[in-house]
Design a protein around this motif. Structure first.
Motif, PDB file in Angstrom:
ATOM      1  N   SER A 206      -0.372   7.475   5.116  1.00 32.09           N
ATOM      2  CA  SER A 206       0.955   6.970   5.437  1.00 32.09           C
ATOM      3  C   SER A 206       0.813   5.470   5.563  1.00 32.09           C
ATOM      4  O   SER A 206       0.210   4.971   6.523  1.00 32.09           O
ATOM      5  N   GLY A 207       1.333   4.747   4.560  1.00 31.82           N
ATOM      6  CA  GLY A 207       1.001   3.329   4.475  1.00 31.82           C
ATOM      7  C   GLY A 207      -0.474   3.212   4.145  1.00 31.82           C
ATOM      8  O   GLY A 207      -0.976   3.839   3.216  1.00 31.82           O
ATOM      9  N   ALA A 208      -1.214   2.393   4.934  1.00 35.60           N
ATOM     10  CA  ALA A 208      -2.657   2.255   4.721  1.00 35.60           C
ATOM     11  C   ALA A 208      -3.461   3.170   5.628  1.00 35.60           C
ATOM     12  O   ALA A 208      -4.688   3.257   5.500  1.00 35.60           O
ATOM     13  N   CYS A 214      -5.506  15.225   7.341  1.00 36.77           N
ATOM     14  CA  CYS A 214      -5.166  15.332   5.916  1.00 36.77           C
ATOM     15  C   CYS A 214      -6.145  14.541   5.053  1.00 36.77           C
ATOM     16  O   CYS A 214      -5.770  13.972   4.027  1.00 36.77           O
ATOM     17  N   SER A 215      -7.405  14.487   5.464  1.00 42.65           N
ATOM     18  CA  SER A 215      -8.420  13.761   4.694  1.00 42.65           C
ATOM     19  C   SER A 215      -9.493  14.728   4.208  1.00 42.65           C
ATOM     20  O   SER A 215      -9.816  15.723   4.883  1.00 42.65           O
ATOM     21  N   GLY A 227       0.240  19.425   6.227  1.00 40.58           N
ATOM     22  CA  GLY A 227       1.459  19.421   7.013  1.00 40.58           C
ATOM     23  C   GLY A 227       1.526  18.194   7.913  1.00 40.58           C
ATOM     24  O   GLY A 227       0.517  17.784   8.497  1.00 40.58           O
ATOM     25  N   ILE A 228       2.711  17.587   7.998  1.00 41.28           N
ATOM     26  CA  ILE A 228       2.862  16.371   8.788  1.00 41.28           C
ATOM     27  C   ILE A 228       4.229  16.356   9.450  1.00 41.28           C
ATOM     28  O   ILE A 228       5.197  16.904   8.910  1.00 41.28           O
ATOM     29  N   ILE A 238       4.003   7.310   1.375  1.00 41.70           N
ATOM     30  CA  ILE A 238       2.969   8.340   1.385  1.00 41.70           C
ATOM     31  C   ILE A 238       2.171   8.250   0.090  1.00 41.70           C
ATOM     32  O   ILE A 238       2.740   8.143  -1.003  1.00 41.70           O
ATOM     33  N   THR A 239       0.850   8.314   0.208  1.00 42.54           N
ATOM     34  CA  THR A 239      -0.038   8.265  -0.958  1.00 42.54           C
ATOM     35  C   THR A 239      -1.027   9.416  -0.887  1.00 42.54           C
ATOM     36  O   THR A 239      -1.547   9.734   0.193  1.00 42.54           O
TER      37      THR A 239
END
Length: 516
Positions: A206-208, A214-215, A227-228, A238-239
């Motif tokens: 989320s951003g940087a 979620c890694s 899930g977030i 989101i990236t």
């Protein structure tokens, strides 16, 4: 000294050569060992409300290059231009196709310019080239299509080739082929990699900042999910980053996740043409009160949407209506939601009321109506008793007249159930008549039911003697029988049918059974 210098130069050249060779081998190995990938990112709910659980899913697909040859199949004169189309079956382009991806492999200098005139975008499955020939193209020359970054969606991917005389023949996802010159294929593409990756990991940001939990997510069937929940209203970049492996290059994808007000209902219920539709949207998560407006899209005819978030009205047209609804709270924070309102075809009924009795020779105006307002069609299934002309029903004979009213429906209404009206037709009612005796006297009057009523009843005289009102010939119509009294014992008996027939039809000489 000169000799030493020469050796020194040779040594330097040798070391440089070795260095170049080593670098070259490393570069080639790197390219051949790793396949490019494309990462696609989607959100389960966008926009979403603060506190909603959002499922982020990254799909990672391998890309492959395509290098395929077809004979041109036609000759092209100098300066002439045709349209060459390629269709991918079971695959899409992962990168934008450009003019340089097409060439004449047999005679490269024969083509002076190539442009992409349609298709060829990322995610598309066809491309159309137009080229200009510098020296002419032979039918046996080889048309080469070379492009990288294809994404396979099937294990049996293939490509088709076609040449058209004009763009209208070639354009569109499904071409008309109205000016097709030649075609070939489908030819299988054997270089495609598997359709889904199962190696490597995905990280979500989320951003940087990495998104907690979620890694380093493994791929399952080419997908990784996370899930977030966001606690604040706003827009978030989101990236999803695919790590890559020794065999596959890394890739990434991004989207903007909007967190706005909660909106209920999230899905609009269907409406029905001709049926009242009332529904209120409810917003939450911002600072009340809220105002609503249609930012884009069109409402069904007959339905309105107010600043209070209420849909109201009676839909007049069936269809699917895409709407963007903007919600704004009291501190001017806004969120736009994409909704769809589907209106279904409505039911309709026919009201058909008419007289239940009628007499021969009369006509009746038919006035059946439908709840939809659509026009009614009529059909008579007893043509010997009644006939339909224009908007009126003509009664031509005694019996039961049956008329069927129907409405077949249209784009907005289903067909109505047909309705049948029945009319009993008789000879009842007043009918004018004129009777002349053999002496020239005239008797005028009317037949009302079974009774004779004469307008000159005070001057009946002795020349006329009514006998009966009966059906003499069995046709269902009553006949008036009377006697014209003359001298002697022979009496002339006549009978009269109705006002639509000639007077005094048929006559007989009979010997009277009555006294003088």
């Amino acid at each position: 000294m000169a000799k030493a210098s020469a050796l020194h130069v040779l040594a330097l050249w040798s070391r440089t050569c070795i260095l170049v060779l080593v670098i070259g081998v490393a570069f080639v190995d790197f390219v051949s060992a790793q396949t490019a990938t494309i990462t696609q990112l989607r959100s389960s709910k966008n926009p979403a409300a603060a506190g909603d659980v959002i499922q982020l899913t990254a799909s990672v697909l391998p890309q492959q290059g395509l290098n395929i040859d077809f004979p041109f199949g036609i000759g092209v004169s100098t300066g002439g231009g045709v349209f060459v189309r390629y269709d991918l079956v079971g695959a899409t382009f992962g990168t934008q196709v450009v003019g340089s991806n097409f060439s004449n492999f047999t005679n490269p200098g024969s083509i002076s310019a190539v442009v992409v005139v349609n298709g060829g975008g990322t995610g598309e499955s066809y491309v159309i080239f137009q080229f200009t020939s510098a020296s002419g193209v032979s039918p046996t020359d080889t048309a080469r299509f070379a492009v990288s970054g294809l994404v396979s969606s099937s294990g049996t991917s293939s490509v088709r080739y076609s040449v058209h005389d004009n763009l209208l023949s070639a354009i569109g996802a499904t071409p008309s082929n109205s000016a097709l010159l030649t075609s070939a294929g489908p030819t299988a593409i054997s270089t495609f990699a598997p359709t889904a990756l199962t190696v490597g990991t995905v990280d979500f940001f989320s951003g940087a900042a990495p998104i907690t939990g979620c890694s380093g997510l493994s791929l399952a069937g080419g997908n990784a999910s996370c899930g977030i929940t966001f606690g604040s209203i706003g827009s978030y970049a989101i990236t999803a980053l695919y790590s890559g492996t020794a065999s596959f290059l890394s890739s990434s994808a991004s989207l903007t996740q909007t967190i706005g007000f909660g909106l209920l209902p999230a899905l609009l219920p269907n409406g029905t043409v001709g049926t009242r539709y009332d529904l209120s949207l409810t917003a939450s998560g911002g600072t009340a009160p809220y105002s609503f407006q249609v930012a884009s899209g069109t409402l069904p005819d007959g339905v309105t949407f107010g600043a209070d978030g209420k849909f109201s009205g009676t839909p007049l047209s069936a269809g699917l209506y895409a709407l963007s609804i903007r919600v704004t709270d009291s501190v001017a924070v806004s969120t736009t939601y994409d909704l769809s309102l589907r209106t279904l075809k409505g039911a309709q009924t026919i009201t058909f009321s008419t007289v239940v009795t009628g007499r021969v020779g009369s006509s009746i105006a038919l006035t059946a109506t439908t709840t939809s307002g659509l026009p009614v069609s009529y059909e008579v299934n007893t043509p010997s008793v009644c006939v339909f002309t224009g908007t009126r029903l003509n009664l031509v004979s005694t019996g039961q007249c049956n008329v069927v009213a129907s409405q077949s429906g249209d784009a907005n209404y289903f067909a109505a159930a047909s309705v049948t009206a029945s009319i009993n037709v008789s000879l009842g009612g007043a009918q004018s008549l004129v009777i002349r005796s053999s002496t020239g006297s005239t008797l005028e009057g009317s037949l009302q039911g079974a009774n004779l009523v004469f307008s000159n009843a005070a001057d009946l005289g002795t020349a006329f003697l009514p006998l009966a009102v009966v059906d003499l010939d069995g046709n269902g119509a009553r006949d008036l029988v009377y006697r014209n009294v003359t001298s002697g014992d022979v009496t002339e008996v006549r009978f009269w049918r109705d006002s639509n027939n000639n007077l005094d039809t048929g006559l007989r000489n009979v010997r009277t059974l009555y006294g003088a």
